[in-house]
Design a protein around this motif. Structure first.
Motif, PDB file in Angstrom:
ATOM      1  N   ALA A  29       0.769  -1.036   0.204  1.00 64.23           N
ATOM      2  CA  ALA A  29       0.039   0.013  -0.022  1.00 64.23           C
ATOM      3  C   ALA A  29       0.718   1.277  -0.067  1.00 64.23           C
ATOM      4  O   ALA A  29       0.260   2.431   0.060  1.00 64.23           O
ATOM      5  CB  ALA A  29      -1.013   0.172   1.152  1.00 64.23           C
ATOM      6  N   GLY A  30       2.166   1.117  -0.006  1.00 64.82           N
ATOM      7  CA  GLY A  30       2.995   2.113  -0.105  1.00 64.82           C
ATOM      8  C   GLY A  30       3.561   2.860   1.075  1.00 64.82           C
ATOM      9  O   GLY A  30       4.259   3.476   1.304  1.00 64.82           O
ATOM     10  N   LYS A  31       3.304   2.053   2.004  1.00 64.32           N
ATOM     11  CA  LYS A  31       3.848   2.603   3.327  1.00 64.32           C
ATOM     12  C   LYS A  31       5.318   2.150   3.752  1.00 64.32           C
ATOM     13  O   LYS A  31       5.898   1.017   3.139  1.00 64.32           O
ATOM     14  CB  LYS A  31       3.161   1.737   4.657  1.00 64.32           C
ATOM     15  N   ARG A  32       6.159   2.667   4.178  1.00 66.55           N
ATOM     16  CA  ARG A  32       7.484   2.303   4.668  1.00 66.55           C
ATOM     17  C   ARG A  32       7.589   1.598   6.022  1.00 66.55           C
ATOM     18  O   ARG A  32       7.016   2.010   7.133  1.00 66.55           O
ATOM     19  CB  ARG A  32       8.481   3.523   4.706  1.00 66.55           C
ATOM     20  N   VAL A  33       8.109   0.444   5.828  1.00 71.23           N
ATOM     21  CA  VAL A  33       8.078  -0.395   6.797  1.00 71.23           C
ATOM     22  C   VAL A  33       9.401  -1.096   7.474  1.00 71.23           C
ATOM     23  O   VAL A  33      10.096  -1.485   6.492  1.00 71.23           O
ATOM     24  CB  VAL A  33       7.186  -1.649   6.519  1.00 71.23           C
TER      25      VAL A  33
END
Length: 262
Positions: A29-33
């Motif tokens: 979803a485009g989150k930086r994890v």
């Protein structure tokens, strides 16, 4: 940054798979994890193609400074993964020695919280994979997290492990300013077996306020994704397991404490 810990005091319940599946869906979803492997067995580290027996530097390095974390060290320890939006703080077998070293050292319970504080602006989410054992590493995971996910295999012995985990959480909560919210996730569910069906009923009757109402089914595609070193959603976005984890992620995001909702 939102920080989630995945923990249970029983092994083999799907902690690493759950950690990586949720991280992968967030990253999709485009989150930086950032994923943090605190298990000395290093399953998450191995999943992403790194050898916990051979790594020269790992999360262990964070615990070598009397409870302090040198500026910049967490960022230096990050490794790449198969997903461009996921970075790994790897485990090593040296973590297993921490329990012997920790007596007499104060401040070791907050090392991971201090480390993530240095990465706060670089990532949207952190997912911590905890060891199946109450000790300094699990205490670190719980102290650092804002939300706890407890995977529970749908079989009798795993329910006994859950009882120990809930007792541990009550103990940890006494030292926190506010109680740690937690969600129990039934895993490895097989509706063809009486064990799975009866265990799910027990969970629903015993933990109605904390149980995710659905379940993660047995799905060989999750094992295949592990063998390929890719997140489950990268490997097969439409598998039964990924569809279930997608529903779990939606539930977790919608049930975050109000102060943590972005």
């Amino acid at each position: 940054m939102k920080v989630w810990a995945v923990a249970n005091q029983k092994g083999g319940v799907g902690k690493t798979t759950t950690s990586i599946a949720l991280a992968g869906l967030l990253a999709d979803a485009g989150k930086r994890v950032v994923v943090v492997d605190l298990d000395p067995h290093g399953s998450m580290t191995s999943y992403f193609g790194h050898d916990p027996d051979a790594l020269e530097h790992s999360c262990f390095d964070l615990f070598l400074h009397q409870g302090n974390v040198p500026q910049g060290l967490p960022k230096q320890l990050l490794h790449g993964t198969s997903h461009e939006n996921i970075a790994l703080l790897p485990s090593s077998t040296a973590l297993a020695t921490l329990e012997r070293q920790s007596p007499g050292q104060s401040g070791l319970g907050l090392v991971i919280a201090k480390s993530l504080a240095q990465l706060w602006e670089d990532f949207d989410h952190a997912v911590i994979d905890s060891p199946p054992l109450l000790g300094v590493l699990m205490v670190n995971a719980l102290a650092a997290s804002q939300q706890l996910v407890i995977p529970v295999q749908t079989e009798f012995l795993a329910v006994k492990g859950l009882e120990r985990m809930v007792t541990t959480l009550a103990m940890i909560n006494r030292s926190r300013k506010q109680a740690l919210p937690y969600t129990i996730v039934p895993t490895l569910f097989d509706r063809r077996t009486q064990a799975s069906m009866s265990t799910l009923r027990v969970l629903r009757n015993t933990y109605p306020d904390h149980l995710w109402p659905a379940y993660i089914p047995v799905d060989t595609r999750l094992r295949d994704a592990s063998r390929a070193g890719r997140t489950p959603s990268q490997f097969d976005a439409n598998s039964r397991g990924v569809i279930a984890y997608r529903a779990l992620l939606k539930h977790l995001l919608s049930h975050q404490p109000a102060a943590q909702v972005a």
